[in-house]
Structures are given as C-alpha cells and as structure tokens.
Write a protein that holds these residues in place. Structure first.
Motif, PDB file in Angstrom:
ATOM      1  N   HIS A   1      23.806 -17.721  -4.206  1.00  0.00           N
ATOM      2  CA  HIS A   1      25.137 -18.075  -4.722  1.00  0.00           C
ATOM      3  C   HIS A   1      25.201 -18.112  -6.239  1.00  0.00           C
ATOM      4  O   HIS A   1      26.279 -18.054  -6.813  1.00  0.00           O
ATOM      5  N   TRP A   2      24.042 -18.255  -6.884  1.00  0.00           N
ATOM      6  CA  TRP A   2      24.083 -18.222  -8.359  1.00  0.00           C
ATOM      7  C   TRP A   2      23.062 -17.261  -8.961  1.00  0.00           C
ATOM      8  O   TRP A   2      22.790 -17.278 -10.148  1.00  0.00           O
ATOM      9  N   ASP A   3      22.533 -16.394  -8.149  1.00  0.00           N
ATOM     10  CA  ASP A   3      21.628 -15.369  -8.686  1.00  0.00           C
ATOM     11  C   ASP A   3      22.448 -14.272  -9.388  1.00  0.00           C
ATOM     12  O   ASP A   3      23.657 -14.184  -9.215  1.00  0.00           O
ATOM     13  N   HIS A   4      21.760 -13.429 -10.169  1.00  0.00           N
ATOM     14  CA  HIS A   4      22.440 -12.336 -10.866  1.00  0.00           C
ATOM     15  C   HIS A   4      22.800 -11.223  -9.890  1.00  0.00           C
ATOM     16  O   HIS A   4      22.008 -10.898  -9.019  1.00  0.00           O
ATOM     17  N   VAL A   5      23.931 -10.611 -10.107  1.00  0.00           N
ATOM     18  CA  VAL A   5      24.354  -9.470  -9.291  1.00  0.00           C
ATOM     19  C   VAL A   5      23.286  -8.383  -9.417  1.00  0.00           C
ATOM     20  O   VAL A   5      22.921  -7.704  -8.445  1.00  0.00           O
ATOM     21  N   ASN A   6      22.833  -8.249 -10.643  1.00  0.00           N
ATOM     22  CA  ASN A   6      21.724  -7.409 -10.993  1.00  0.00           C
ATOM     23  C   ASN A   6      20.528  -7.508 -10.043  1.00  0.00           C
ATOM     24  O   ASN A   6      19.923  -6.524  -9.672  1.00  0.00           O
ATOM     25  N   ARG A   7      20.196  -8.753  -9.653  1.00  0.00           N
ATOM     26  CA  ARG A   7      19.055  -8.960  -8.760  1.00  0.00           C
ATOM     27  C   ARG A   7      19.453  -8.816  -7.296  1.00  0.00           C
ATOM     28  O   ARG A   7      18.678  -8.351  -6.479  1.00  0.00           O
ATOM     29  N   LEU A   8      20.667  -9.237  -6.968  1.00  0.00           N
ATOM     30  CA  LEU A   8      21.102  -9.185  -5.568  1.00  0.00           C
ATOM     31  C   LEU A   8      21.302  -7.752  -5.092  1.00  0.00           C
ATOM     32  O   LEU A   8      20.970  -7.413  -3.967  1.00  0.00           O
ATOM     33  N   CYS A   9      21.881  -6.918  -5.953  1.00  0.00           N
ATOM     34  CA  CYS A   9      22.330  -5.587  -5.511  1.00  0.00           C
ATOM     35  C   CYS A   9      21.586  -4.424  -6.141  1.00  0.00           C
ATOM     36  O   CYS A   9      21.852  -3.271  -5.795  1.00  0.00           O
ATOM     37  N   SER A  10      20.684  -4.697  -7.078  1.00  0.00           N
ATOM     38  CA  SER A  10      19.889  -3.640  -7.741  1.00  0.00           C
ATOM     39  C   SER A  10      20.719  -2.423  -8.172  1.00  0.00           C
ATOM     40  O   SER A  10      20.403  -1.289  -7.789  1.00  0.00           O
ATOM     41  N   PRO A  11      21.776  -2.630  -8.965  1.00  0.00           N
ATOM     42  CA  PRO A  11      22.641  -1.499  -9.315  1.00  0.00           C
ATOM     43  C   PRO A  11      21.971  -0.451 -10.199  1.00  0.00           C
ATOM     44  O   PRO A  11      22.516   0.647 -10.354  1.00  0.00           O
TER      45      PRO A  11
END
Length: 274
Positions: free
Chosen positions: A182-192
């Motif tokens: 819920h507070w992790d970086h989108v960067n880490r969650l979705c590996s864009p």
C-alpha cells in the motif's frame, strides 16, 4: 477526444521510458515471477493489469471480473470477493513460457496516483479504521519504536498510530516491519523499466482514462468504470487538500525526505513536486 487521449498516452509512455533509461541500468534484466507477481491476467480480452493499491485497484479488479464473465455487473461484486476471492489469475502463476507469451501479446496497463495522496489514502484506510492486520502487525511495531512513553494499551493493540509516526517508520532504513504494497513505490510493484506497459492511466483522470482503455480493448459498450468508493464510502476521498493537512503535521525535512523517498514515482509519472 480519443485523439487527445492517444497523445496523452504517448507522452506518458515517453516520460516513463526516458526516466527509465536515465536512471535504471537494468533494462535488459531477466523478468522473473517476482517482477510480475502484482500483475492480474484477463485472458478473454487479453489484458494484463498491474495492481497499484489506492489507485482504483478494487474497481479495476471488478472490471476484469466482468470482462472474464465472472460477474454480469461491477455493482454485484463485494469488496471481499474482489480481494479475497482469488477469482483472477496472477501472471506469476504461469510457467516461464506462459508469462512471456502474455507479456508479448497482451495489452499491459497500470494506473498510478499522486504519491503523497496515495500515501495519505493508505494511512487513513489502514490506521484510522479498525483493522485486525495493520494494527497488530504494523501499529504495534511503529508505536513501540517511535512513541515516547506509549501507554500499555497502545502497545497492546497497535491502534492510534499518528501520521508523523507512520512517516518515521516509512523513512527509517532500519524499519521494524517490512514494506507493504500500500505504500511501496509503483516502480517496485510494477517494474515499469523492465515491462513495457502499453497504457498508463492516472487516478486523477480515472473516468476518461479508464473508459478510453475499455474502448481500446474492445470491451462491451455497456461496461463503464465504476465510480463508487469501495471502502468507508461515507468518508470523503483523499484529496489534495486533505493530503496537505496531513503533511502539515510533518517537519520540512520530513516532507523533503518523503518526497525523496517517492522521487522516482514523481519523475516517472510526471507529477509535480508538492
């Protein structure tokens, strides 16, 4: 209208790719099941959706369930069914071949939200309401580490975490409990930077973006993105103004550090510094 939405998409993807090539050297890394563990699969319309909590994810899962024929309307699907029903497959549940086949042929999308607003929304949801997971697991650890002279009751229940304490935990490199989606970086969650997303939507323009996406994948005409607020529906949504009220409780250096913490998300998704 579609034309301007196409242009917006092109611009968002360009900024995302440029940020990746400037800051990330791992563009050629192998994609592992870990990298795709937050991606939901809808095989009928060939959609991959990377879940970003607090950016419309409950309603997106409802839409995927309708697309998949699991429900006839988004209104029929309860919160618990969405989150605990396990009706939707995740990409990491497939073998190597299945993962790569879908990554190469399906429409990959994610929806993001202004990082501070997303953070405040998560804090309000998890710490300002009774919660039999976040209070004992995170609350207890946060209160015992950051609150001076905490009462026995607060240490026992983990309830009543203050925003300032939550931020202390977030910024602590030796944080007592791990990160949380819920507070992790989108960067880490979705590996864009590893996964080349076809569509980047924003919570702030949800209605336009969501319905444009549904148009692009050829979804049924009568399926539109639900507008209802999923939880604590009688409570006002987290707005810029509410977010400012929470951040006003922090010192200038804590605000700056919080910004630094989410710096890549701010850059990559082109949100201006608060």
């Amino acid at each position: 209208k579609w034309k301007s939405l196409y242009q917006i998409q092109g611009e968002r993807k360009r900024i995302m790719r440029e940020t990746c090539s400037k800051y990330k050297s791992n563009n050629r890394r192998i994609i592992t099941p870990y990298h795709v563990s937050r991606i939901f699969v809808e095989d009928k319309y060939r959609v991959l959706y990377c879940e970003v909590p607090k950016a419309g994810c409950s309603n997106w899962k409802r839409v995927l369930m309708v697309l998949n024929g699991l429900a006839s309307s988004t209104k029929d699907i309860q919160h618990n069914t969405v989150h605990y029903g396990n009706y939707l497959k995740r990409l990491d549940g497939f073998d190597h071949k299945g993962i790569y086949h879908r990554l190469n042929t399906y429409t990959k999308m994610l929806f993001v939200r202004e990082p501070f607003e997303k953070l405040v929304s998560a804090f309000r949801d998890k710490f300002e309401h009774p919660n039999n997971y976040y209070h004992p697991v995170f609350g207890k650890a946060i209160i015992s580490r950051y609150r001076v002279n905490a009462t026995k009751e607060a240490l026992r229940t983990g309830s009543g975490v203050k925003f300032k304490e939550f931020i202390q935990y977030l910024l602590d490199v030796h944080r007592p409990v791990g990160m949380d989606i819920h507070w992790d970086h989108v960067n880490r969650l979705c590996s864009p930077c590893l996964i080349d997303y076809d569509f980047v939507g924003k919570f702030e323009s949800m209605e336009d973006d969501a319905n444009f996406f549904l148009h692009l994948i050829g979804a049924p005409q009568n399926l539109t993105f639900p507008k209802f607020k999923d939880r604590h529906s009688n409570e006002e949504r987290t707005t810029t103004k509410i977010t400012q009220q929470y951040f006003a409780q922090l010192s200038p250096s804590q605000r700056q550090q919080s910004y630094d913490f989410y710096y890549m998300d701010y850059l990559m998704f082109n949100y201006s510094k608060p």
